[in-house]
Design a protein around this motif. Sequence first.
Motif, short mmCIF file in Angstrom:
data_model
loop_
_atom_site.label_atom_id
_atom_site.label_comp_id
_atom_site.label_asym_id
_atom_site.label_seq_id
_atom_site.Cartn_x
_atom_site.Cartn_y
_atom_site.Cartn_z
N VAL A 84 0.83 -1.21 0.00
CA VAL A 84 0.00 0.00 0.00
C VAL A 84 0.87 1.25 0.00
CG1 VAL A 84 -0.32 0.08 2.54
CG2 VAL A 84 -2.00 1.16 1.02
N PHE A 85 2.01 1.22 0.70
CA PHE A 85 2.89 2.40 0.73
C PHE A 85 3.60 2.58 -0.62
CE2 PHE A 85 2.88 0.98 5.30
CZ PHE A 85 1.92 1.89 5.69
N HIS A 86 3.96 1.48 -1.26
CA HIS A 86 4.54 1.55 -2.60
C HIS A 86 3.51 2.12 -3.58
CE1 HIS A 86 5.53 -0.75 -6.47
NE2 HIS A 86 6.33 0.28 -6.44
N GLN A 87 2.28 1.64 -3.50
CA GLN A 87 1.22 2.12 -4.39
C GLN A 87 0.96 3.61 -4.19
OE1 GLN A 87 -1.82 -0.61 -3.19
NE2 GLN A 87 -0.73 -2.36 -4.03
N LEU A 88 0.94 4.05 -2.95
CA LEU A 88 0.72 5.48 -2.67
C LEU A 88 1.90 6.31 -3.16
CD1 LEU A 88 -0.97 5.19 0.81
CD2 LEU A 88 -2.01 6.20 -1.25
N HIS A 89 3.11 5.80 -3.01
CA HIS A 89 4.29 6.49 -3.55
C HIS A 89 4.15 6.64 -5.07
CE1 HIS A 89 8.35 7.28 -4.92
NE2 HIS A 89 8.29 6.15 -5.62
N CYS A 90 3.70 5.57 -5.73
CA CYS A 90 3.52 5.62 -7.18
C CYS A 90 2.46 6.65 -7.57
CB CYS A 90 3.15 4.23 -7.71
SG CYS A 90 4.59 3.19 -8.04
N LEU A 91 1.35 6.66 -6.85
CA LEU A 91 0.30 7.62 -7.17
C LEU A 91 0.80 9.05 -6.95
CD1 LEU A 91 -2.58 8.00 -8.12
CD2 LEU A 91 -3.33 7.75 -5.72
N ASP A 92 1.58 9.27 -5.90
CA ASP A 92 2.16 10.58 -5.63
C ASP A 92 3.11 10.98 -6.75
OD1 ASP A 92 2.69 12.96 -4.25
OD2 ASP A 92 4.25 12.03 -3.00
N THR A 93 3.88 10.03 -7.26
CA THR A 93 4.80 10.30 -8.38
C THR A 93 4.01 10.74 -9.61
OG1 THR A 93 6.42 8.72 -7.54
CG2 THR A 93 6.54 9.25 -9.89
N ILE A 94 2.96 10.02 -9.95
CA ILE A 94 2.12 10.37 -11.11
C ILE A 94 1.46 11.73 -10.89
CG2 ILE A 94 0.06 9.72 -12.41
CD1 ILE A 94 0.94 6.76 -11.90
N ARG A 95 1.02 12.00 -9.66
CA ARG A 95 0.41 13.30 -9.32
C ARG A 95 1.38 14.43 -9.63
NH1 ARG A 95 0.65 16.94 -4.86
NH2 ARG A 95 2.35 15.71 -4.02
N LYS A 96 2.63 14.27 -9.23
CA LYS A 96 3.62 15.32 -9.46
C LYS A 96 3.95 15.49 -10.94
CE LYS A 96 5.80 15.08 -4.92
NZ LYS A 96 6.98 14.60 -4.18
N VAL A 97 4.08 14.38 -11.66
CA VAL A 97 4.37 14.45 -13.09
C VAL A 97 3.22 15.13 -13.83
CG1 VAL A 97 4.65 13.02 -15.17
CG2 VAL A 97 5.97 12.50 -13.11
N ALA A 98 2.00 14.97 -13.35
CA ALA A 98 0.83 15.58 -14.00
C ALA A 98 0.71 17.08 -13.72
CB ALA A 98 -0.45 14.86 -13.53
N GLN A 99 1.59 17.62 -12.88
CA GLN A 99 1.55 19.05 -12.53
C GLN A 99 2.89 19.71 -12.84
OE1 GLN A 99 -1.02 20.71 -10.89
NE2 GLN A 99 -2.37 19.01 -10.43
N PRO A 100 3.32 19.73 -14.11
CA PRO A 100 4.67 20.24 -14.43
C PRO A 100 4.86 21.72 -14.11
CG PRO A 100 3.41 19.85 -16.44
CD PRO A 100 2.61 19.29 -15.30
N LYS A 101 3.79 22.49 -14.08
CA LYS A 101 3.95 23.92 -13.74
C LYS A 101 4.33 24.10 -12.28
CE LYS A 101 1.05 25.80 -17.34
NZ LYS A 101 -0.18 26.46 -17.70
N TYR A 102 3.82 23.21 -11.40
CA TYR A 102 4.14 23.32 -9.98
C TYR A 102 5.45 22.59 -9.66
CZ TYR A 102 3.64 23.64 -4.96
OH TYR A 102 3.86 23.92 -3.63
N TYR A 103 5.74 21.54 -10.40
CA TYR A 103 6.95 20.73 -10.17
C TYR A 103 7.83 20.75 -11.42
CZ TYR A 103 3.90 18.89 -6.51
OH TYR A 103 3.04 18.78 -5.44
N PRO A 104 8.33 21.92 -11.83
CA PRO A 104 9.08 22.01 -13.10
C PRO A 104 10.38 21.20 -13.11
CG PRO A 104 9.30 24.04 -11.86
CD PRO A 104 8.28 23.19 -11.13
N ASP A 105 10.97 20.95 -11.95
CA ASP A 105 12.24 20.23 -11.89
C ASP A 105 12.07 18.76 -11.51
OD1 ASP A 105 13.62 22.59 -12.51
OD2 ASP A 105 13.58 23.21 -10.40
N TYR A 106 10.83 18.31 -11.41
CA TYR A 106 10.57 16.92 -11.03
C TYR A 106 10.69 16.04 -12.26
CZ TYR A 106 8.46 13.01 -8.49
OH TYR A 106 8.23 11.80 -7.88
N ARG A 107 11.76 15.27 -12.32
CA ARG A 107 12.03 14.42 -13.48
C ARG A 107 11.96 12.95 -13.06
NH1 ARG A 107 11.33 18.64 -15.76
NH2 ARG A 107 12.89 19.90 -16.80
#
Length: 170
Positions: A84-107
């Motif tokens: 469940v913690f791995h899955q939540l980490h993955c969802l958080d990763t996708i959340r950040k990638v989907a917001q490039p204006k807020y996370y411009p340096d998140y690669r």
Amino acid sequence: MGSSGLYSPAAEAVEYFNVKFHRGLKDDVPLYEEIPSTASDEAWEALWNVSYLMVPKDKASQMVNSTWELTGNNKGNSLLSLDVFHQLHCLDTIRKVAQPKYYPDYRVPLKHIRHCTGTIRQALMCFGDITPIVWRWSEELGELEQRDDVLHTCRDFGKIMDWAKKHRAE
């Protein structure tokens, strides 16, 4: 194998309760779904940052998948994490990638995004929530509206998190 599937040392923490889901629309937006902010980032990280856990070797030996036995001060224990913690980490990763204006340096490499998408897909299919989604007439919209803000029976995530914190590895 018990009646609920494969053994997990965390099964002792599982309790069920009923909860009404949020729609994430209008005034029903939880912090996790708000526009990114320091507060939402901290809330997301708190959901998954208990990655390294340890349990006594005798409990780990009951698992169908073997895991690493620890040495030194932690001898007699084995290392694990809960998916469940791995899955939540993955969802958080996708959340950040989907917001490039807020996370411009998140690669994140595309293969990691594919991995995360697959992990979440498999978890959703594995635990297939069969809660009925209902339809209601909306006077405001003048049409039928899908309502997913209905009562669900869920595992108590707080109890699972408490268990994980008690078993956190150094």
